[in-house]
Design an enzyme around this catalytic site. Structure first.
Site, PDB file in Angstrom:
ATOM      1  N   GLY A  88       0.818  -1.210   0.000  1.00 47.84           N
ATOM      2  CA  GLY A  88       0.000   0.000   0.000  1.00 47.84           C
ATOM      3  C   GLY A  88       0.852   1.260   0.000  1.00 47.84           C
ATOM      4  N   ASP A 141       3.302   2.382  -2.020  1.00 46.39           N
ATOM      5  CA  ASP A 141       3.895   2.053  -3.318  1.00 46.39           C
ATOM      6  C   ASP A 141       5.346   2.480  -3.540  1.00 46.39           C
ATOM      7  OD1 ASP A 141       1.156   1.594  -3.445  1.00 46.39           O
ATOM      8  OD2 ASP A 141       0.948   2.308  -5.487  1.00 46.39           O
ATOM      9  N   TRP A 201       4.292   8.425  -1.460  1.00 46.31           N
ATOM     10  CA  TRP A 201       4.729   7.863  -0.175  1.00 46.31           C
ATOM     11  C   TRP A 201       6.155   8.301   0.176  1.00 46.31           C
ATOM     12  CZ3 TRP A 201       1.617   5.383   3.293  1.00 46.31           C
ATOM     13  CH2 TRP A 201       0.346   5.035   2.839  1.00 46.31           C
ATOM     14  N   GLU A 253      -6.366  12.746  -1.349  1.00 48.84           N
ATOM     15  CA  GLU A 253      -5.813  11.412  -1.076  1.00 48.84           C
ATOM     16  C   GLU A 253      -4.771  11.480   0.040  1.00 48.84           C
ATOM     17  OE1 GLU A 253      -4.232   9.557  -4.588  1.00 48.84           O
ATOM     18  OE2 GLU A 253      -3.608   7.743  -3.539  1.00 48.84           O
TER      19      GLU A 253
HETATM   20  C1  DGY Z   1      -1.669   2.516  -8.303  1.00 45.83           C
HETATM   21  O1  DGY Z   1      -2.196   2.264  -9.366  1.00 45.83           O
HETATM   22  O2  DGY Z   1      -0.930   3.471  -8.098  1.00 45.83           O
HETATM   23  C2  DGY Z   1      -1.968   1.646  -7.157  1.00 45.83           C
HETATM   24  O3  DGY Z   1      -1.520   2.188  -5.981  1.00 45.83           O
HETATM   25  C3  DGY Z   1      -1.456   0.259  -7.344  1.00 45.83           C
HETATM   26  O4  DGY Z   1      -2.076  -0.507  -6.383  1.00 45.83           O
END
Ligand code: DGY
Length: 422
Positions: A153, A155, A344, A387
């Site tokens: 999660g 990424d 992230w 987000e």
């Molecule tokens: C994205 O598409 O960036 C997602 O985080 C992959 O799970």
């Protein structure tokens, strides 16, 4: 419109009929851990809809127990990599071939009231099978492993650079066109070099026919993530509570207790003594990541750490709290590669603040929990339902009208809900 009304409108607007997309455009499918948080948001105003979210995410469970990170109920050419590129059709719904942090059992424990015994009974075995999958197919040398940064999660957290730098991009990697940067500014998103590696891992998954135990032991990337390890340990504890509530037999309870003991023992393997915090670790080389992240702070939520480990973790949280306006960034502002707007690599994440604050409060650190809560409240009040947020400037980042941010408002931050879940 009040913020409560806006949050409800976002969840209703992102509802695709029993499941919710994270945001329009960028993420047009159902994401696994998003749905766990979203269920808590719906619970504030529509409990049947909250349970529907839990049920639909489990509909994609593979026969081996894995619950995939994304369910591709229909092909949307606006998203890449979609169902064709994953080629992971072992489950009942086309999906990715990796999982995500298993927050769901914890969300279900928070959701379940006196009248929910039947609902619980219907999903308990699925939750158990998913946890079992993590404890078998994704266990390497006693620690929960991760085979793809997307499974964590988190990424593009710099945590994963150790594993990504050590792997080769597949020489025969099929050409591809990214879609994420068409929806949002590229400065928010992972780099091209990282994408090449993400897709190389997908190709490796296909090469072993998505045999998950083989992908764990033979795949090109193998790291341990404090997010997955701590979220699962917490979820195991919550699953045990659910087993007791449902009167499940001793064999089931012993099995879960064994997982909890394993998770507690494994936590020391993620302790980076030099950093004074729990950190990601490469399972091939043993190398630690050297930045303190918001996942490091989840040790309280998981209920682990000797007094000295907790004290040093708190020192790190306080150090970072003095460096930024808003707590708690996803990557250490004093470490290399801190970028306060890039996904992230720095931004603060609403669902992470929720879990961190829950753990801190349970473990007697109310003041820090309050800051985690009030910083996110200020961000949403000033910038809206993004987000994630820049911890230095407070600007919203990546996707807007975001489901889990709306959900965290309703379940946790809004002053007007008397029946909040946490
Ligand atoms: C994205 O598409 O960036 C997602 O985080 C992959 O799970």
């Amino acid at each position: 419109m009040t913020l409560d009304d806006q949050a409800i409108a976002i969840l209703r607007g992102n509802d695709r009929g029993g499941f919710t997309i994270p945001t329009r455009g960028l993420y047009p499918y159902q994401w696994n851990w998003d749905s766990a948080f979203v269920a808590l948001g719906f619970a504030a105003f529509d409990r049947p809809r909250a349970w529907a979210e839990v049920t639909t995410v489990l509909e994609g469970q593979w026969p081996d127990g894995m619950v995939p990170s994304i369910l591709f109920r229909r092909d949307d050419p606006d998203y890449f990599p979609g169902p064709r590129r994953w080629g992971a059709n072992l489950g009942p719904i086309p999906s990715t071939g990796v999982s995500q942090p298993p927050v769901l059992s914890t969300a279900v424990r928070l959701l379940a009231g006196e009248d929910d015994a039947d609902r619980l009974d219907n999903i308990f075995d699925k939750l158990l099978a998913w946890h079992n999958w993590y404890h078998t197919a994704r266990t390497f040398d006693g620690v929960i492993a991760t085979v793809h940064p997307w499974e964590t999660g988190r990424d593009n957290c710099p945590d994963w650079n150790i594993g990504l730098d050590a792997m080769e991009v597949a020489p025969d990697l099929a050409p591809y066109e990214r879609m994420d940067n068409k929806h949002v500014d590229a400065s928010f998103r992972p780099s091209q070099a990282q994408y090449d590696r993400y897709l190389t891992i997908i190709q490796a998954g296909q090469q072993v026919g998505w045999d998950q135990a083989r992908l764990t032991t033979e795949g090109p990337f193998l790291m341990a993530d404090p997010n997955i390890n701590f979220v699962l340990l917490r979820a195991d504890r919550d699953l045990f509570t659910l087993a007791e509530r449902l009167g499940r037999d001793q064999t089931v309870r012993n099995k879960i207790q064994g997982w909890i003991a394993k998770g507690e023992a494994a936590s020391d393997r993620l302790w980076n003594d030099q950093l004074g915090g729990y950190a990601a670790r490469d399972l091939h080389s043993g190398r630690f990541s050297d930045g303190f992240t918001n996942a490091s702070a989840l040790c309280f939520y998981a209920g682990v750490g000797a007094p000295e480990q907790r004290a040093r973790t708190l020192q790190n949280i306080r150090r970072i709290g003095e460096r930024v306006q808003y707590m708690l960034p996803s990557w250490d502002p004093d470490a290399q590669d801190f970028e306060p707007q890039r996904y992230w690599c720095g931004p603060i994440w609403p669902q992470m603040n929720f879990m961190i604050a829950m753990g801190l409060r349970e473990q007697g650190e109310a003041q820090l929990a309050d800051r985690m809560q009030s910083d996110l409240t200020r961000l949403i009040e000033a910038s809206g339902f993004w987000e994630c947020f820049n911890p230095v400037t407070g600007a919203g980042c990546v996707g807007s009208d975001f489901s889990w941010t709306a959900a965290m408002w309703l379940a946790w931050l809004s002053p007007s809900w008397l029946t909040r879940v946490a």
